[in-house]
Design a protein around this motif. Structure first.
Motif, PDB file in Angstrom:
ATOM      1  N   LEU A 181       0.838  -1.203   0.000  1.00  0.00           N
ATOM      2  CA  LEU A 181       0.000   0.000   0.000  1.00  0.00           C
ATOM      3  C   LEU A 181       0.870   1.250   0.000  1.00  0.00           C
ATOM      4  N   ARG A 182       0.642   2.115  -0.969  1.00  0.00           N
ATOM      5  CA  ARG A 182       1.332   3.392  -1.032  1.00  0.00           C
ATOM      6  C   ARG A 182       0.305   4.473  -1.358  1.00  0.00           C
ATOM      7  N   PRO A 183       0.296   5.564  -0.609  1.00  0.00           N
ATOM      8  CA  PRO A 183      -0.714   6.588  -0.845  1.00  0.00           C
ATOM      9  C   PRO A 183      -0.342   7.510  -1.992  1.00  0.00           C
ATOM     10  N   HIS A 184      -1.364   8.136  -2.558  1.00  0.00           N
ATOM     11  CA  HIS A 184      -1.134   9.270  -3.459  1.00  0.00           C
ATOM     12  C   HIS A 184      -1.143  10.514  -2.580  1.00  0.00           C
ATOM     13  N   THR A 185      -0.060  11.294  -2.628  1.00  0.00           N
ATOM     14  CA  THR A 185       0.120  12.411  -1.708  1.00  0.00           C
ATOM     15  C   THR A 185      -0.133  13.743  -2.397  1.00  0.00           C
ATOM     16  N   TYR A 186      -0.886  14.607  -1.696  1.00  0.00           N
ATOM     17  CA  TYR A 186      -1.166  15.968  -2.158  1.00  0.00           C
ATOM     18  C   TYR A 186      -0.439  16.921  -1.214  1.00  0.00           C
ATOM     19  N   ASP A 187       0.458  17.753  -1.760  1.00  0.00           N
ATOM     20  CA  ASP A 187       1.322  18.583  -0.913  1.00  0.00           C
ATOM     21  C   ASP A 187       1.169  20.079  -1.190  1.00  0.00           C
ATOM     22  N   GLU A 188      -0.027  20.495  -1.634  1.00  0.00           N
ATOM     23  CA  GLU A 188      -0.229  21.920  -1.956  1.00  0.00           C
ATOM     24  C   GLU A 188      -0.310  22.813  -0.715  1.00  0.00           C
ATOM     25  N   HIS A 189      -0.650  22.234   0.429  1.00  0.00           N
ATOM     26  CA  HIS A 189      -0.791  23.052   1.635  1.00  0.00           C
ATOM     27  C   HIS A 189       0.578  23.378   2.230  1.00  0.00           C
ATOM     28  N   GLU A 190       0.622  24.509   2.943  1.00  0.00           N
ATOM     29  CA  GLU A 190       1.860  24.935   3.589  1.00  0.00           C
ATOM     30  C   GLU A 190       1.740  24.930   5.108  1.00  0.00           C
ATOM     31  N   ASP A 191       0.585  24.474   5.612  1.00  0.00           N
ATOM     32  CA  ASP A 191       0.347  24.448   7.058  1.00  0.00           C
ATOM     33  C   ASP A 191      -0.430  23.183   7.399  1.00  0.00           C
ATOM     34  N   SER A 192      -0.661  22.957   8.694  1.00  0.00           N
ATOM     35  CA  SER A 192      -1.377  21.769   9.148  1.00  0.00           C
ATOM     36  C   SER A 192      -2.735  21.650   8.462  1.00  0.00           C
ATOM     37  N   VAL A 193      -3.065  20.446   8.001  1.00  0.00           N
ATOM     38  CA  VAL A 193      -4.338  20.201   7.332  1.00  0.00           C
ATOM     39  C   VAL A 193      -5.279  19.541   8.338  1.00  0.00           C
ATOM     40  N   TYR A 194      -6.298  20.295   8.754  1.00  0.00           N
ATOM     41  CA  TYR A 194      -7.175  19.836   9.819  1.00  0.00           C
ATOM     42  C   TYR A 194      -8.446  19.152   9.314  1.00  0.00           C
ATOM     43  N   GLY A 195      -8.788  19.360   8.036  1.00  0.00           N
ATOM     44  CA  GLY A 195     -10.041  18.788   7.563  1.00  0.00           C
ATOM     45  C   GLY A 195      -9.986  18.342   6.121  1.00  0.00           C
ATOM     46  N   VAL A 196     -10.670  17.227   5.836  1.00  0.00           N
ATOM     47  CA  VAL A 196     -10.881  16.771   4.466  1.00  0.00           C
ATOM     48  C   VAL A 196     -12.346  16.367   4.333  1.00  0.00           C
ATOM     49  N   SER A 197     -12.910  16.582   3.149  1.00  0.00           N
ATOM     50  CA  SER A 197     -14.315  16.260   2.935  1.00  0.00           C
ATOM     51  C   SER A 197     -14.535  15.831   1.492  1.00  0.00           C
ATOM     52  N   SER A 199     -16.842  15.099  -1.814  1.00  0.00           N
ATOM     53  CA  SER A 199     -18.062  15.607  -2.440  1.00  0.00           C
ATOM     54  C   SER A 199     -19.149  14.539  -2.347  1.00  0.00           C
ATOM     55  N   VAL A 200     -20.386  14.971  -2.083  1.00  0.00           N
ATOM     56  CA  VAL A 200     -21.508  14.026  -2.049  1.00  0.00           C
ATOM     57  C   VAL A 200     -22.132  13.875  -3.427  1.00  0.00           C
ATOM     58  N   ALA A 201     -21.695  14.693  -4.394  1.00  0.00           N
ATOM     59  CA  ALA A 201     -22.240  14.635  -5.750  1.00  0.00           C
ATOM     60  C   ALA A 201     -21.287  13.962  -6.728  1.00  0.00           C
ATOM     61  N   ASP A 202     -19.984  14.170  -6.529  1.00  0.00           N
ATOM     62  CA  ASP A 202     -18.966  13.606  -7.413  1.00  0.00           C
ATOM     63  C   ASP A 202     -18.045  12.718  -6.582  1.00  0.00           C
ATOM     64  N   PRO A 203     -18.044  11.405  -6.812  1.00  0.00           N
ATOM     65  CA  PRO A 203     -17.254  10.501  -5.964  1.00  0.00           C
ATOM     66  C   PRO A 203     -15.748  10.667  -6.089  1.00  0.00           C
ATOM     67  N   TRP A 204     -15.284  11.467  -7.062  1.00  0.00           N
ATOM     68  CA  TRP A 204     -13.849  11.589  -7.306  1.00  0.00           C
ATOM     69  C   TRP A 204     -13.280  12.938  -6.885  1.00  0.00           C
ATOM     70  N   THR A 205     -14.085  13.786  -6.237  1.00  0.00           N
ATOM     71  CA  THR A 205     -13.661  15.137  -5.856  1.00  0.00           C
ATOM     72  C   THR A 205     -13.681  15.299  -4.339  1.00  0.00           C
ATOM     73  N   SER A 222      -6.767   9.580 -12.307  1.00  0.00           N
ATOM     74  CA  SER A 222      -7.450   8.681 -13.239  1.00  0.00           C
ATOM     75  C   SER A 222      -7.002   7.235 -13.072  1.00  0.00           C
ATOM     76  N   SER A 223      -5.712   7.038 -12.793  1.00  0.00           N
ATOM     77  CA  SER A 223      -5.206   5.673 -12.635  1.00  0.00           C
ATOM     78  C   SER A 223      -5.859   4.959 -11.457  1.00  0.00           C
ATOM     79  N   VAL A 224      -6.068   5.690 -10.355  1.00  0.00           N
ATOM     80  CA  VAL A 224      -6.729   5.102  -9.186  1.00  0.00           C
ATOM     81  C   VAL A 224      -8.209   4.881  -9.477  1.00  0.00           C
ATOM     82  N   LYS A 225      -8.830   5.834 -10.147  1.00  0.00           N
ATOM     83  CA  LYS A 225     -10.249   5.711 -10.494  1.00  0.00           C
ATOM     84  C   LYS A 225     -10.498   4.439 -11.304  1.00  0.00           C
ATOM     85  N   TYR A 226      -9.655   4.186 -12.303  1.00  0.00           N
ATOM     86  CA  TYR A 226      -9.840   3.005 -13.141  1.00  0.00           C
ATOM     87  C   TYR A 226      -9.611   1.715 -12.365  1.00  0.00           C
ATOM     88  N   GLU A 227      -8.684   1.747 -11.405  1.00  0.00           N
ATOM     89  CA  GLU A 227      -8.454   0.576 -10.563  1.00  0.00           C
ATOM     90  C   GLU A 227      -9.695   0.263  -9.734  1.00  0.00           C
TER      91      GLU A 227
END
Length: 230
Positions: A181-197, A199-205, A222-227
């Motif tokens: 298991l290896r995660p896909h990492t998002y590193d756009e933030h520059e400070d502590s990330v306290y929340g993730v949510s 979308s209830v309309a789009d399963p990929w957002t 897209s690669s994860v979506k197809y998997e």
């Protein structure tokens, strides 16, 4: 007093709200007398409640973190049905019950780990992984695909996990173990990330929120979506 978590009932016909405080879980009925406690846990039964998650497929079940433990309660009797002591080595920061599988619960803790539990066999997590370097503040199942889990941390990273699945009993079950298991990492933030949510309309957002007020919108690769779909 000392309310730490407020969770609305997933039953749209209900006016119940669960309030998690430092040492108790209380159910409030907002349609009665302008709001009144309908039931509560006994004195001293819970300690250091931090996070609460209502089961969307079994409305009688709520899961809560108590220190480094995970507790599941039957709201009809306000009694504990499952108690996992030492679910994490340090405090459990977040709890999330899957909206597509009532038996799966994700937890994130100060030990930098994400754990996924199967409540039918709670002796140990089916998945235990750690790629964060600081506390995991939130862990969230995708509302459409239980194999996708997001984590956010005070190391300023958001990680997307695609858990292994295997066919069992005519459906898919999360496969035990974290090998490969290896995660896909998002590193756009520059400070502590306290929340993730998600979308209830789009399963990929999904959105993420950091301490500096920055909100980032991202999508599942897209690669994860197809998997997931194939």
């Amino acid at each position: 007093k000392n309310v730490r978590k407020v969770v609305w009932s997933p039953d749209t016909a209900s006016d119940l709200v669960a309030l998690g405080s430092a040492d108790a879980l209380k159910l409030w009925n907002l349609s009665r007398d302008g709001g009144a406690v309908s039931s509560a846990t006994g004195a001293g039964e819970l300690e250091n409640v931090g996070a609460v998650s209502w089961n969307h497929l079994n409305h009688n079940l709520v899961c809560a973190s108590c220190g480094n433990s995970l507790r599941c309660l039957d709201l009809r009797s306000m009694s504990q049905t499952i108690c996992i002591d030492g679910a994490h080595e340090m405090a459990v920061r977040d709890v999330d019950v899957s909206k597509t599988n009532q038996h799966l619960v994700a937890t994130g803790g100060d030990d930098c780990h994400l754990c996924v539990w199967d409540l039918r066999k709670p002796r140990e997590p089916v998945v235990k992984v750690s790629q964060h370097s600081h506390w995991v503040w939130q862990a969230r199942f995708n509302p459409f695909h239980e194999a996708l889990v997001l984590t956010s941390s005070s190391d300023s990273l958001v990680q997307l996990w695609h858990l292994h699945e295997e066919e069992e009993g005519g459906g898919n079950e999360i496969k035990a173990g974290a090998e490969g298991l290896r995660p896909h990492t998002y590193d756009e933030h520059e400070d502590s990330v306290y929340g993730v949510s998600w979308s209830v309309a789009d399963p990929w957002t999904f959105l993420s929120l950091s301490y500096d007020g920055r909100v980032m919108a991202n999508q599942v690769p897209s690669s994860v979506k197809y998997e997931v779909l194939l």
